[in-house]
Scaffold this active site. Structure first.
Site, mmCIF file in Angstrom:
data_model
loop_
_atom_site.group_PDB
_atom_site.id
_atom_site.type_symbol
_atom_site.label_atom_id
_atom_site.label_comp_id
_atom_site.label_asym_id
_atom_site.label_seq_id
_atom_site.Cartn_x
_atom_site.Cartn_y
_atom_site.Cartn_z
ATOM 1 N N ASN A 90 0.895 -0.944 -0.053
ATOM 2 C CA ASN A 90 0.018 0.137 0.078
ATOM 3 C C ASN A 90 0.814 1.256 -0.019
ATOM 4 O O ASN A 90 1.486 1.964 1.184
ATOM 5 C CB ASN A 90 -0.777 -0.101 1.417
ATOM 6 C CG ASN A 90 -1.632 -1.253 1.274
ATOM 7 O OD1 ASN A 90 -2.482 -1.847 0.173
ATOM 8 N ND2 ASN A 90 -2.011 -1.890 2.400
ATOM 9 N N GLU A 145 -7.951 -3.523 -2.971
ATOM 10 C CA GLU A 145 -8.344 -2.906 -1.702
ATOM 11 C C GLU A 145 -8.188 -1.550 -1.709
ATOM 12 O O GLU A 145 -7.475 -0.732 -1.084
ATOM 13 C CB GLU A 145 -7.234 -3.398 -0.621
ATOM 14 C CG GLU A 145 -7.582 -5.002 -0.666
ATOM 15 C CD GLU A 145 -6.993 -5.650 0.507
ATOM 16 O OE1 GLU A 145 -5.834 -5.141 1.056
ATOM 17 O OE2 GLU A 145 -7.445 -6.476 1.296
ATOM 18 N N ARG A 202 1.380 -7.777 -8.196
ATOM 19 C CA ARG A 202 0.857 -8.714 -7.536
ATOM 20 C C ARG A 202 -0.664 -9.149 -8.026
ATOM 21 O O ARG A 202 -1.380 -8.255 -8.695
ATOM 22 C CB ARG A 202 0.405 -7.939 -6.193
ATOM 23 C CG ARG A 202 1.829 -7.924 -5.439
ATOM 24 C CD ARG A 202 1.435 -7.265 -4.141
ATOM 25 N NE ARG A 202 1.329 -8.004 -2.954
ATOM 26 C CZ ARG A 202 0.353 -8.031 -2.052
ATOM 27 N NH1 ARG A 202 -0.454 -6.820 -2.354
ATOM 28 N NH2 ARG A 202 0.180 -8.778 -1.252
ATOM 29 N N LYS A 204 -0.408 -15.063 -4.082
ATOM 30 C CA LYS A 204 -0.267 -15.189 -2.689
ATOM 31 C C LYS A 204 -0.579 -16.792 -2.809
ATOM 32 O O LYS A 204 -1.311 -17.559 -3.505
ATOM 33 C CB LYS A 204 -1.409 -14.728 -1.902
ATOM 34 C CG LYS A 204 -0.992 -13.134 -1.410
ATOM 35 C CD LYS A 204 -2.090 -12.742 -0.521
ATOM 36 C CE LYS A 204 -1.738 -11.302 -0.184
ATOM 37 N NZ LYS A 204 -2.707 -10.686 0.742
ATOM 38 N N ASP A 231 -6.407 -14.876 1.402
ATOM 39 C CA ASP A 231 -5.483 -14.114 2.185
ATOM 40 C C ASP A 231 -4.642 -14.654 3.298
ATOM 41 O O ASP A 231 -5.210 -14.307 4.587
ATOM 42 C CB ASP A 231 -6.003 -12.873 2.595
ATOM 43 C CG ASP A 231 -5.434 -11.622 2.904
ATOM 44 O OD1 ASP A 231 -4.378 -11.791 2.652
ATOM 45 O OD2 ASP A 231 -5.904 -10.696 3.516
ATOM 46 N N GLU A 280 0.108 -12.266 10.505
ATOM 47 C CA GLU A 280 -1.300 -11.535 10.271
ATOM 48 C C GLU A 280 -2.479 -12.366 10.916
ATOM 49 O O GLU A 280 -3.362 -12.159 11.804
ATOM 50 C CB GLU A 280 -1.590 -10.985 9.156
ATOM 51 C CG GLU A 280 -3.047 -10.320 9.107
ATOM 52 C CD GLU A 280 -3.204 -9.898 7.736
ATOM 53 O OE1 GLU A 280 -2.428 -9.991 6.696
ATOM 54 O OE2 GLU A 280 -4.115 -9.150 7.307
ATOM 55 N N HIS A 309 -11.218 -17.183 7.511
ATOM 56 C CA HIS A 309 -11.562 -15.468 7.492
ATOM 57 C C HIS A 309 -12.693 -15.392 8.880
ATOM 58 O O HIS A 309 -13.612 -14.809 8.371
ATOM 59 C CB HIS A 309 -11.889 -15.223 6.320
ATOM 60 C CG HIS A 309 -11.636 -13.554 5.911
ATOM 61 N ND1 HIS A 309 -11.927 -12.673 6.663
ATOM 62 C CD2 HIS A 309 -10.631 -12.987 5.267
ATOM 63 C CE1 HIS A 309 -11.459 -11.593 6.645
ATOM 64 N NE2 HIS A 309 -10.798 -11.892 5.331
ATOM 65 N N TRP A 328 -15.467 -8.748 3.441
ATOM 66 C CA TRP A 328 -14.726 -8.657 4.400
ATOM 67 C C TRP A 328 -15.682 -9.049 5.932
ATOM 68 O O TRP A 328 -14.847 -8.841 7.002
ATOM 69 C CB TRP A 328 -14.163 -7.152 4.597
ATOM 70 C CG TRP A 328 -13.278 -6.616 3.770
ATOM 71 C CD1 TRP A 328 -12.620 -7.344 3.000
ATOM 72 C CD2 TRP A 328 -12.756 -5.340 3.612
ATOM 73 N NE1 TRP A 328 -11.909 -6.759 2.139
ATOM 74 C CE2 TRP A 328 -11.602 -5.295 2.648
ATOM 75 C CE3 TRP A 328 -12.940 -4.037 4.271
ATOM 76 C CZ2 TRP A 328 -11.165 -4.359 2.256
ATOM 77 C CZ3 TRP A 328 -12.196 -3.030 3.883
ATOM 78 C CH2 TRP A 328 -11.207 -3.161 2.795
#
Ligand code: GCU
Length: 721
Positions: free
Chosen positions: A231, A312, A345, A381, A386, A414, A542, A564
């Site tokens: 980011n 995102e 990516r 990934k 994620d 994470e 998630h 999300w």
């Protein structure tokens, strides 16, 4: 008098206790401790085998290799090894290339050296003119440095060095850490303090940490570092910052580490004064070319760009109606003449797209296969969502044969307990690397896609999202160092086993004593599975806390983006639980090659660890253990907690085997982890029970609190957001 004598004796006893192995240790030295070899017999053998060190050549890289060997040998052998330019002793350790060293040139290694390429090396025992040589030979200086670290590893892990004949070369070309570090020194998803990069004091001040970071990376063969967050902030591309970047690049260069930057796609507007960032606009193209040339004027061996675009909320080519290849190719053209690469990516999923998030990267990127420039890698990934505690491999692997695909693993935890959790991630990385895509029939593993052997790509890469910060021990949790270590070792050679890597790391980091090594290795090997069980067993994913991703949050719903929320992923209802990705659902399974699609798509054949990833399964469905799904969930969650308790026991038994400082650090964090594991177990079971309406089996520990209590927990200022 007697009292004095007693006190003196007591002091001596204390001193003895606190000597070897029990010295306070803050973990700063990582796996490069170079303490004297513990096994006396081995120590004698090593001392005899190395009476002299000869490193011929004086490039910056050979100089650091020489220094490292000298420092390490004096520590490991407990005596200084004389260093010279000519052979004067009987048993000589020689390091160099045929170009830097006449000795190496004349030892008859030319043919074997051909096979190890630019970064590889040989470790060879040989005799000539009555002298015994242990040779570290390579074609390049960096190969010599890598070989030196390998040789030191043999001593650190107390291996036999009497008859060496080792050839080693990396299987993957670009082995790169991705730092998600911001210019204000916060680290996105970082749990080990703030950024290592002290931008304010750069370029004038070179912190010793930069050098030690480079040493650690080189010791495991990492050869690139992306300094900034995906980011991205365009400021890093301005002259003031490029001077700082250059200072870091200078510090890392002797260690074979190239610097890369993240490119903010809208930089031409933000810092270039242009009206657009359209990749097909000639002015935009010219801006990036000029900017790249400027970067190369500061950093002549600049590696290239890493880009997160149209993901995102980040800007990208789609803002101008262009596709990912248009964006990547523009940047690739800007760095091509200097040998730079672009790592573009594939972590994309749209805000407006109602389709299963797991399918979106494949849908966007697969049609672009064959349209990227030769110096572009698409960075994917390990899984399609994620970095979940467990994910099946990303369906893009194998699906884009004309494009080199780069693996992106996450080292920072994470979704894996963040800074408080002991998680050895090699088994998770290996699970993905060894997965069979069936792209070209059986044996088409993800590893072969990534190392280029499946589709004959020379340009290959692997990235690890770094877990390194300015905490004294670098990674927050002492055991998180093992994931940095593992990433480098597997990037060099993905065929290494997790056990072997753990074995090396434990011996180098703590002790060679098998009373410690064996149980701690077992503990590490089981650690990932334990976490999966108490967080997201059987393919759940998630379901963690909102935004900070810390702790459980299976109840998260009604947010501005459905994908999300947790309910989007677990889909628990009265009938059952899980995301139907078969034909009757989103049909994400169809993105895999037929043998895999068939297996994943069949509720009876899917590996149980992915059951709820691909299927919505009734609560009373019988699983492999013979239990109902609900009971199995309960046992898995509880088993995960039990495993953490077992880890605590294992660790407690090690008291006295290592220094108190690191022992206590791990002990305390395991206590925290046990509490967190219970929190996950209780919160998830109570929540899912509202749908299953079935009791938690009698023999399992009951939740400590009510569901309302768990739902009311709201941790503040969780690091890393
Ligand atoms: C995750 C993570 C973000 C990160 C993103 C990415 O979504 O939570 O912080 O920016 O991955 O990989 O780009």
């Amino acid at each position: 008098m007697q009292r004095k004598l007693f006190c003196l004796l007591l002091l001596l006893v204390c001193l003895a206790y606190h000597s070897e192995g029990t010295k306070a240790d803050d973990g700063y030295k990582l796996w490069q401790r170079y303490e004297q070899v513990q096994d006396q017999a081995k120590l004698q053998v090593y001392r005899q085998a190395i009476n002299e060190l000869i490193v011929q050549g004086n490039s910056p890289t050979l100089t650091v290799a020489h220094q490292e060997l000298q420092t390490a040998l004096s520590g490991l052998l407990g005596q200084t090894v004389p260093s010279s330019q000519q052979v004067t002793k009987q048993n000589v350790l020689v390091a160099g290339t045929p170009a830097s060293s006449a000795l190496v040139k004349n030892l008859g290694l030319t043919d074997r050296l051909k096979a190890v390429g630019n970064e590889g090396y040989l470790l060879q025992t040989s005799t000539k003119n009555g002298k015994n040589y242990t040779v570290i030979a390579a074609n390049t200086d960096i190969g010599v440095l890598y070989g030196s670290y390998h040789f030191l590893r043999l001593l650190q892990t107390q291996q036999d060095i009497s008859n060496l004949s080792i050839a080693s070369a990396p299987k993957i070309k670009h082995r790169v850490l991705n730092h998600w570090d911001n210019l204000d020194r916060t680290v996105e998803r970082g749990y080990s303090g703030f950024s290592l990069w002290d931008w304010h004091r750069l370029p004038g001040y070179i912190d010793q940490r930069y050098i030690d970071y480079a040493r650690a990376n080189a010791s495991v063969g990492i050869n690139g570092t992306v300094l900034t967050n995906v980011n991205a902030n365009a400021l890093v591309l301005t002259e003031d910052y490029l001077k700082k970047v250059a200072a870091l690049a200078d510090a890392f260069r002797p260690y074979g580490i190239k610097v890369y930057l993240t490119a903010r796609f809208s930089a031409p507007i933000e810092i270039g004064g242009l009206k657009t960032a359209d990749p097909l606009d000639p002015q935009v193209q010219a801006w990036w070319k000029k900017k790249s040339d400027e970067i190369y004027s500061f950093v002549p061996d600049f590696g290239g760009f890493l880009v997160k675009a149209n993901s995102e909320g980040q800007p990208g080519p789609q803002n101008y109606g262009r596709n990912h290849a248009d964006g990547a190719n523009m940047l690739a053209d800007a760095v091509a003449d200097k040998g730079g690469i672009v790592m573009w990516r594939a972590f994309v999923y749209s805000e407006d797209e109602p389709d299963d998030r797991a399918k979106q990267a494949y849908n966007e990127f697969k049609p672009l296969d064959g349209t990227f420039r030769d110096n572009v890698l698409v960075q994917v990934k390990n899984g399609a969502i994620d970095f979940q505690p467990r994910e099946p491999f990303h369906p893009l692997f194998g699906a884009m044969p004309k494009t080199p695909l780069m693996m992106e693993f996450q080292l920072t935890q994470e979704y894996l307990g963040q800074g408080t959790t002991l998680a050895y991630l090699s088994p998770m990385y290996k699970e993905t690397l060894e997965a069979d895509t069936y792209a070209k029939g059986k044996g088409s593993t993800v590893a072969k896609v990534v190392d280029g052997s499946l589709d004959n790509h020379k340009l290959t890469g692997i990235a690890g999202v770094a877990n390194i910060g300015n905490d004294r021990n670098w990674t927050g949790h002492q055991f998180a160092q093992s994931n940095w270590y593992t990433f480098g070792r597997l990037a060099w050679d993905h065929a290494l086993s997790s056990e072997q890597v753990a074995d090396e790391w434990i011996k180098m980091t703590f002790t060679n004593d098998n009373k410690f090594v064996a149980p701690v290795k077992d503990m590490m090997m089981n650690s990932h599975e334990a976490i999966v069980n108490y967080m997201t067993p059987l393919g759940l994913h998630h379901i963690m806390g909102w935004s900070h991703h810390y702790g459980p949050g299976p109840w998260i719903k009604d947010k501005h983006r459905a994908d999300w929320t947790s309910v989007y992923y677990h889909k628990a209802d009265e009938k059952g639980i899980g995301f139907d990705r078969t034909k009757s659902g989103s049909n994400a399974v169809a993105q895999y090659f037929p043998p895999v699609a068939k297996q994943f798509g069949n509720v009876k054949k899917v590996p149980e660890k992915y059951l709820l990833w691909f299927h919505h399964v009734p609560w009373d469905h019988k699983v492999n253990s013979g239990r109902t799904l609900w009971n199995e969930l309960a046992y898995r969650y509880s088993g995960g907690v039990d495993d953490v308790r077992q880890m605590q026991k294992t660790w407690d038994n090690q008291e006295g085997m290592i220094d108190q400082e690191r022992f206590q650090h791990v002990k305390q964090l395991l206590t925290v982890q046990e509490q967190e594991a219970k929190w996950w177990r209780d919160a998830c079971l109570l929540y899912f029970q509202t749908f299953s309406k079935r009791p938690i089996p009698q023999d399992l520990e009951k939740p400590a609190h009510t569901l309302e209590y768990y739902m009311s927990l709201d941790p503040k200022f969780v690091p890393g957001i």
